[in-house]
Design an enzyme around this catalytic site. Structure first.
Site, PDB file in Angstrom:
ATOM      1  NE  ARG A   1      45.194  46.342  37.410  1.00  0.00           N
ATOM      2  CZ  ARG A   1      45.098  45.029  37.787  1.00  0.00           C
ATOM      3  NH1 ARG A   1      44.883  44.004  36.684  1.00  0.00           N
ATOM      4  NH2 ARG A   1      44.925  44.564  38.875  1.00  0.00           N
TER       5      ARG A   1
ATOM      6  CG  HIS B   1      48.294  44.321  43.027  1.00  0.00           C
ATOM      7  ND1 HIS B   1      47.343  45.262  43.116  1.00  0.00           N
ATOM      8  CD2 HIS B   1      48.008  43.167  42.271  1.00  0.00           C
ATOM      9  CE1 HIS B   1      46.208  44.483  42.531  1.00  0.00           C
ATOM     10  NE2 HIS B   1      46.924  43.456  42.233  1.00  0.00           N
TER      11      HIS B   1
ATOM     12  CD  GLN C   1      45.529  39.868  44.917  1.00  0.00           C
ATOM     13  OE1 GLN C   1      44.921  40.169  43.809  1.00  0.00           O
ATOM     14  NE2 GLN C   1      45.080  38.937  45.801  1.00  0.00           N
TER      15      GLN C   1
ATOM     16  CG  ASP D   1      52.259  37.347  40.934  1.00  0.00           C
ATOM     17  OD1 ASP D   1      51.591  36.774  40.057  1.00  0.00           O
ATOM     18  OD2 ASP D   1      52.356  38.526  40.994  1.00  0.00           O
TER      19      ASP D   1
ATOM     20  CB  CYS E   1      47.278  37.904  43.526  1.00  0.00           C
ATOM     21  SG  CYS E   1      48.865  38.120  41.999  1.00  0.00           S
TER      22      CYS E   1
ATOM     23  NE  ARG F   1      42.113  42.527  45.064  1.00  0.00           N
ATOM     24  CZ  ARG F   1      42.414  42.872  43.890  1.00  0.00           C
ATOM     25  NH1 ARG F   1      42.966  42.081  42.991  1.00  0.00           N
ATOM     26  NH2 ARG F   1      42.642  44.179  43.437  1.00  0.00           N
TER      27      ARG F   1
END
Ligand code: CP
Length: 317
Positions: free
Chosen positions: A110, A137, A140, A232, A272, A300
């Site tokens: 990440r 991402h 996700q 988001d 998310c 996830r």
């Protein structure tokens, strides 16, 4: 067919969903749905294998779901805060990738720049998995697609509306949704449009997967007749200093009862997380009957179990 798709995924990197064929993405989702139901049995599939998690940004879901996924697959994981490795003191990504490959069976990273994950993958001999960059991402979005698939029984032909910042989530939803045949509509303020290079990849993904892509400014047009509504935070990690500026621009893009009145009556709401209730979404939506955000967070784990199983042991499944 499934057997050869699974075998073909072994040893691959997960850097961006654009790198996978539609059938490969569907294989990940269908396997994840099966694993959630308890089949096939995988509790010792990755026995003796270890992945490293190299994180330069904060995380709750990604870190913990990868760690639990490895445990449930019979393997181990090691967490490394990026700043506490020699990367933080200037050791190159290339040297780090070569060294970590001598100890580990996979690396989840990440970080900020997509180019850094790509550089690590170039030098590492083991699968590298993108656990979030500023650009994308993908893990996700695998969980998001799984969440829609288990609720709606299909993905192709559904309309997914993403409303808000043209960020990494917008990018991965554009590519991933189009690959699996969804109609993806993204609405952002003009100054926060998705990256044109990613939009071009999304159009290519739509041609491959039979989906469609629309990039708009009008949130009502994006949400109209949507089966899935996604948003988001308005200021992603790394953009926190723009919080006040963005708070003046994004309110027309808030997901609320008025905006979602134009969606299909059985629409799903995804986010998310973490969420800022009262900013990008009102509490009555995220805590209301259309919201599937807790399943999405749980997924996830299942999506990443499938991903790890396929990349680290594809042909053995
Ligand atoms: N959605 C997500 O990636 O969560 P974390 O930042 O907590 O990992």
């Amino acid at each position: 067919m499934t057997k050869s798709i699974r075998a073909g995924l072994r040893g691959r990197d997960m850097l961006c969903l654009a790198d996978f064929r539609p059938a490969e993405i569907m294989e990940m989702i269908v396997l994840a749905a099966g694993l959630k139901e308890g089949h096939p049995k995988v509790d010792s599939l990755l026995a003796g294998k270890t992945i490293g998690l190299v994180f330069h940004k904060a995380s709750t879901r990604t870190r913990i779901s990868f760690e639990v996924a490895m445990l449930q697959l019979g393997g181990h994981s090691l967490f490394m805060s990026g700043g506490e490795t020699q990367l933080g003191r200037g050791e190159s990504i290339a040297d780090t990738g070569r060294v970590l490959s001598r100890y580990l069976d996979g690396i989840v990273v990440r970080t900020f720049a997509q180019a850094d994950v790509e550089e690590l993958a170039r030098w590492a001999d083991v699968p590298v998995i993108n656990g979030l960059t500023d650009l994308t991402h993908p893990c996700q979005v695998l969980a998001d697609l799984l969440t829609v698939y288990e609720r709606k029984g299909r993905l192709a032909g559904l309309k997914l509306a993403y409303v808000g910042d043209g960020n990494n989530m917008a990018h991965s939803l554009l590519i991933g949704g189009a690959k699996v045949g969804m109609r993806v509509a993204v609405a952002t303020p003009d100054a926060y449009r998705p990256d044109p290079a990613v939009v071009e990849k999304a159009f290519q993904a739509a041609r491959e997967g039979g989906g469609a892509v629309e990039v708009l400014e009008d949130p009502a047009a994006a949400v109209r007749d949507a089966d899935v509504v996604v948003t988001d935070v308005w200021a992603s990690m790394g953009c926190e200093e723009e919080q006040d500026l963005r708070a003046g621009v994004f309110p027309p893009y808030q997901i609320n009862r008025r905006l979602t009145a134009g969606a299909r009556p059985d629409f799903l709401f995804l986010h998310c997380l973490p969420v800022h209730r009262g900013e990008e979404v009102t509490a009555d939506i995220i805590d209301g009957p259309h919201s599937v955000v807790w399943d999405e967070a749980e997924n996830r784990l299942h999506a990443q179990k499938a991903l790890l199983a396929l990349l680290l042991a594809g042909g053995e499944l």
